[in-house]
Design an enzyme around this catalytic site. Sequence first.
Site, PDB file in Angstrom:
ATOM      1  N   ASP A  76     -32.984  44.371-125.389  1.00 38.53           N
ATOM      2  CA  ASP A  76     -31.658  44.011-125.904  1.00 38.53           C
ATOM      3  C   ASP A  76     -31.554  44.537-127.321  1.00 38.53           C
ATOM      4  O   ASP A  76     -32.547  44.562-128.058  1.00 38.53           O
ATOM      5  CB  ASP A  76     -31.470  42.487-125.874  1.00 38.53           C
ATOM      6  CG  ASP A  76     -30.006  42.088-125.887  1.00 38.53           C
ATOM      7  OD1 ASP A  76     -29.536  41.542-124.875  1.00 38.53           O
ATOM      8  OD2 ASP A  76     -29.317  42.347-126.906  1.00 38.53           O
TER       9      ASP A  76
ATOM     10  N   PHE B 203     -23.587  39.004-107.736  1.00 38.56           N
ATOM     11  CA  PHE B 203     -22.569  38.050-107.296  1.00 38.56           C
ATOM     12  C   PHE B 203     -22.868  36.635-107.763  1.00 38.56           C
ATOM     13  O   PHE B 203     -22.269  35.680-107.269  1.00 38.56           O
ATOM     14  CB  PHE B 203     -22.443  38.089-105.765  1.00 38.56           C
ATOM     15  CG  PHE B 203     -22.094  39.457-105.242  1.00 38.56           C
ATOM     16  CD1 PHE B 203     -20.784  39.903-105.285  1.00 38.56           C
ATOM     17  CD2 PHE B 203     -23.070  40.298-104.741  1.00 38.56           C
ATOM     18  CE1 PHE B 203     -20.448  41.176-104.831  1.00 38.56           C
ATOM     19  CE2 PHE B 203     -22.755  41.569-104.278  1.00 38.56           C
ATOM     20  CZ  PHE B 203     -21.439  42.010-104.322  1.00 38.56           C
ATOM     21  N   LEU B 204     -23.802  36.475-108.698  1.00 38.24           N
ATOM     22  CA  LEU B 204     -24.182  35.110-109.072  1.00 38.24           C
ATOM     23  C   LEU B 204     -23.078  34.410-109.855  1.00 38.24           C
ATOM     24  O   LEU B 204     -22.256  35.034-110.517  1.00 38.24           O
ATOM     25  CB  LEU B 204     -25.491  35.099-109.849  1.00 38.24           C
ATOM     26  CG  LEU B 204     -25.658  35.940-111.106  1.00 38.24           C
ATOM     27  CD1 LEU B 204     -25.032  35.271-112.301  1.00 38.24           C
ATOM     28  CD2 LEU B 204     -27.141  36.166-111.333  1.00 38.24           C
TER      29      LEU B 204
ATOM     30  N   ASN C 117     -14.548  39.588-106.088  1.00 39.76           N
ATOM     31  CA  ASN C 117     -13.954  38.702-107.089  1.00 39.76           C
ATOM     32  C   ASN C 117     -12.444  38.570-106.879  1.00 39.76           C
ATOM     33  O   ASN C 117     -11.887  37.481-107.019  1.00 39.76           O
ATOM     34  CB  ASN C 117     -14.259  39.211-108.508  1.00 39.76           C
ATOM     35  CG  ASN C 117     -15.612  38.701-108.996  1.00 39.76           C
ATOM     36  OD1 ASN C 117     -16.310  37.997-108.273  1.00 39.76           O
ATOM     37  ND2 ASN C 117     -15.981  39.063-110.210  1.00 39.76           N
TER      38      ASN C 117
ATOM     39  N   ALA D 134      -7.671  23.243-105.664  1.00 38.58           N
ATOM     40  CA  ALA D 134      -6.536  23.441-106.575  1.00 38.58           C
ATOM     41  C   ALA D 134      -6.884  22.855-107.933  1.00 38.58           C
ATOM     42  O   ALA D 134      -7.691  21.921-108.036  1.00 38.58           O
ATOM     43  CB  ALA D 134      -5.299  22.765-106.006  1.00 38.58           C
TER      44      ALA D 134
ATOM     45  N   CYS E 267     -15.628  36.364-115.983  1.00 37.71           N
ATOM     46  CA  CYS E 267     -15.530  37.394-114.939  1.00 37.71           C
ATOM     47  C   CYS E 267     -14.134  37.533-114.354  1.00 37.71           C
ATOM     48  O   CYS E 267     -13.535  38.604-114.422  1.00 37.71           O
ATOM     49  CB  CYS E 267     -16.518  37.083-113.831  1.00 37.71           C
ATOM     50  SG  CYS E 267     -18.193  36.996-114.449  1.00 37.71           S
TER      51      CYS E 267
ATOM     52  N   LYS F 187     -11.206  38.945-116.576  1.00 37.70           N
ATOM     53  CA  LYS F 187     -11.406  40.345-116.979  1.00 37.70           C
ATOM     54  C   LYS F 187     -11.433  41.271-115.769  1.00 37.70           C
ATOM     55  O   LYS F 187     -10.878  42.359-115.797  1.00 37.70           O
ATOM     56  CB  LYS F 187     -12.664  40.448-117.831  1.00 37.70           C
ATOM     57  CG  LYS F 187     -13.821  41.217-117.248  1.00 37.70           C
ATOM     58  CD  LYS F 187     -14.987  41.308-118.202  1.00 37.70           C
ATOM     59  CE  LYS F 187     -16.327  41.175-117.502  1.00 37.70           C
ATOM     60  NZ  LYS F 187     -16.630  42.129-116.470  1.00 37.70           N
TER      61      LYS F 187
HETATM   62  C1  UGA Z   1     -17.540  34.402-110.377  1.00 37.44           C
HETATM   63  C2  UGA Z   1     -17.888  34.629-108.891  1.00 37.44           C
HETATM   64  O1  UGA Z   1     -17.798  33.395-108.176  1.00 37.44           O
HETATM   65  C3  UGA Z   1     -19.281  35.228-108.753  1.00 37.44           C
HETATM   66  O2  UGA Z   1     -19.553  35.524-107.375  1.00 37.44           O
HETATM   67  C4  UGA Z   1     -19.365  36.513-109.578  1.00 37.44           C
HETATM   68  O3  UGA Z   1     -20.656  37.086-109.526  1.00 37.44           O
HETATM   69  C5  UGA Z   1     -19.013  36.197-111.017  1.00 37.44           C
HETATM   70  O4  UGA Z   1     -17.695  35.627-111.093  1.00 37.44           O
HETATM   71  C6  UGA Z   1     -19.074  37.497-111.773  1.00 37.44           C
HETATM   72  O5  UGA Z   1     -18.305  38.429-111.466  1.00 37.44           O
HETATM   73  O6  UGA Z   1     -19.964  37.655-112.618  1.00 37.44           O
HETATM   74  P1  UGA Z   1     -18.170  32.491-112.164  1.00 37.44           P
HETATM   75  O7  UGA Z   1     -17.130  33.123-113.042  1.00 37.44           O
HETATM   76  O8  UGA Z   1     -19.486  32.164-112.735  1.00 37.44           O
HETATM   77  O9  UGA Z   1     -18.454  33.418-110.869  1.00 37.44           O
HETATM   78  O10 UGA Z   1     -17.576  31.099-111.635  1.00 37.44           O
HETATM   79  P2  UGA Z   1     -16.828  30.534-110.337  1.00 37.44           P
HETATM   80  O11 UGA Z   1     -17.609  29.421-109.790  1.00 37.44           O
HETATM   81  O12 UGA Z   1     -16.456  31.607-109.423  1.00 37.44           O
HETATM   82  O13 UGA Z   1     -15.513  29.895-111.007  1.00 37.44           O
HETATM   83  C7  UGA Z   1     -14.545  30.708-111.659  1.00 37.44           C
HETATM   84  C8  UGA Z   1     -13.326  29.898-112.023  1.00 37.44           C
HETATM   85  O14 UGA Z   1     -12.586  29.555-110.857  1.00 37.44           O
HETATM   86  C9  UGA Z   1     -13.640  28.559-112.721  1.00 37.44           C
HETATM   87  O15 UGA Z   1     -12.744  28.381-113.804  1.00 37.44           O
HETATM   88  C10 UGA Z   1     -13.404  27.529-111.631  1.00 37.44           C
HETATM   89  O16 UGA Z   1     -13.029  26.287-112.152  1.00 37.44           O
HETATM   90  C11 UGA Z   1     -12.282  28.180-110.853  1.00 37.44           C
HETATM   91  N1  UGA Z   1     -12.201  27.726-109.448  1.00 37.44           N
HETATM   92  C12 UGA Z   1     -13.201  28.004-108.563  1.00 37.44           C
HETATM   93  C13 UGA Z   1     -11.087  27.003-109.020  1.00 37.44           C
HETATM   94  O17 UGA Z   1     -10.145  26.736-109.804  1.00 37.44           O
HETATM   95  N2  UGA Z   1     -11.013  26.596-107.709  1.00 37.44           N
HETATM   96  C14 UGA Z   1     -11.994  26.872-106.807  1.00 37.44           C
HETATM   97  O18 UGA Z   1     -11.855  26.474-105.633  1.00 37.44           O
HETATM   98  C15 UGA Z   1     -13.121  27.593-107.258  1.00 37.44           C
END
Ligand code: UGA
Length: 431
Positions: free
Chosen positions: A34, A150-151, A206, A250, A258, A261
């Site tokens: 890094d 995809f984490l 995504n 909801a 992620c 952006k």
């Molecule tokens: C997301 C994807 O889920 C990952 O698979 C992906 O690797 C990652 O982006 C990335 O591109 O690096 P992440 O941003 O860590 O992961 O979080 P999520 O659990 O997907 O939640 C994202 C947002 O959606 C949060 O604000 C969450 O509150 C919201 N959300 C999620 C909802 O409002 N409703 C849902 O049913 C699910």
Amino acid sequence: MHEREPIGVIGTGYVGLVTAAGFAELGNEVFCVDIDADKIRGLERGELPIYEPGLAELVERNRERMHFSTDLQPALDQARLLFVAVGTPPTYSGDADLSAVDAVVDAMPPSDRHALVMKSTVPSGTGASIKRIFAERGKGGFSYVSCPEFLKEGSAVADFLHPDRVVVGDDGDWAGDAVVALYAPLDAPLVRTDVKSAEMIKLAANAALMTRISFINEIANVCEATGADVVKVAEGIGHDRRIGKSFLRAGVGFGGSCFPKDSLALKQLAANSGYHFQVLNAVIEVNELQKRRVIGKLADRLGSLRGKRIALLGLAFKPHTDDTREAPAFVLAGRLLSEGAGVVAWDPVARIDGLAGVEQVATVEAATRGADAVVLVTEWPELADVDWPAIAAAMRRPVIVDGRNMLDPDSMRAAGFQYDAIGRAASNGPR
Ligand code: UGA
């Protein structure tokens, strides 16, 4: 056991550190690089720059196999595969800023025994242009693999160790085979394809998830107009195996490092080639409006918000992370301040540094005492155990907007609250 191949990981953010610790757990020697010397010094002392459940334990357990440096040379000397996990934030135009990726590409020496393995989310076509740059600069022997990640934050370690699938996009040379071999112990479904398709899989995955969220949020808004309950509606449609249950919660909209952006980057990727991505535009717009709808709900209860004290519970963009990037709480706080309200916030790990005018306190009780309304913004599990009747009694007005449909409407009303949620109008009246 077959000897595991040493790897390099460039970038020690969420994706880089989890990838590094995950492969160390599988038995690989991992050489992390890094440019941030403070971060590297901290990591050498065993201090993590981020909060991610299970990660500190994983790093600690595999310390002997994890090496940290600001210098690229040890990674180049020891490893053939150099995973790239640097940030790709949006530029003013909404395109992905690839300057950190470009810096990595520039730093690579000519070589015919190395490969760059791209984990950072990049526009489809980035691999092709990197290969072109390598060829122009006499580094044509460098191989290239797209291996999107995809984490999810908050469950990143489990997601790495138990992935739904592994995607490897390559030119069919040694490097793709080597990446496939690295992931083999995880026994996950493998999608092997060309580089451009692998890049597009990441963006499309995504986009599909965001589309589900904006879709259910729009259904929630219609539920409010018609008196239906979106939680039951999501359950009812989720049983259909073609639809599935996940990502139908909801709420106040999606945030994070992620989705916001990547939605812009895919929109601009399409627009730059003359294509108007209509569904994605709607997904983005619905999400913007969704965050703001809470203000209307508060005004319905309180009238003018000027001089009112509003408690925000949760700052992180989702629970189990300290990440506040693009968090709905910040948009809400900004809107409330501009309406003239006073804002007090609580979060068990995230900080609101950088948003003037918002007071952050250490407990839910301190945030809500004397407040005119509370908004549950992030569904931290701690909030299930709060003594809500006592909270209601200590508020100036017991108004709550449950922005994540986390709490039980009947119990909250029994606790003395004027309870509003997202898309749950039915629970206001008789069933
Ligand atoms: C997301 C994807 O889920 C990952 O698979 C992906 O690797 C990652 O982006 C990335 O591109 O690096 P992440 O941003 O860590 O992961 O979080 P999520 O659990 O997907 O939640 C994202 C947002 O959606 C949060 O604000 C969450 O509150 C919201 N959300 C999620 C909802 O409002 N409703 C849902 O049913 C699910």
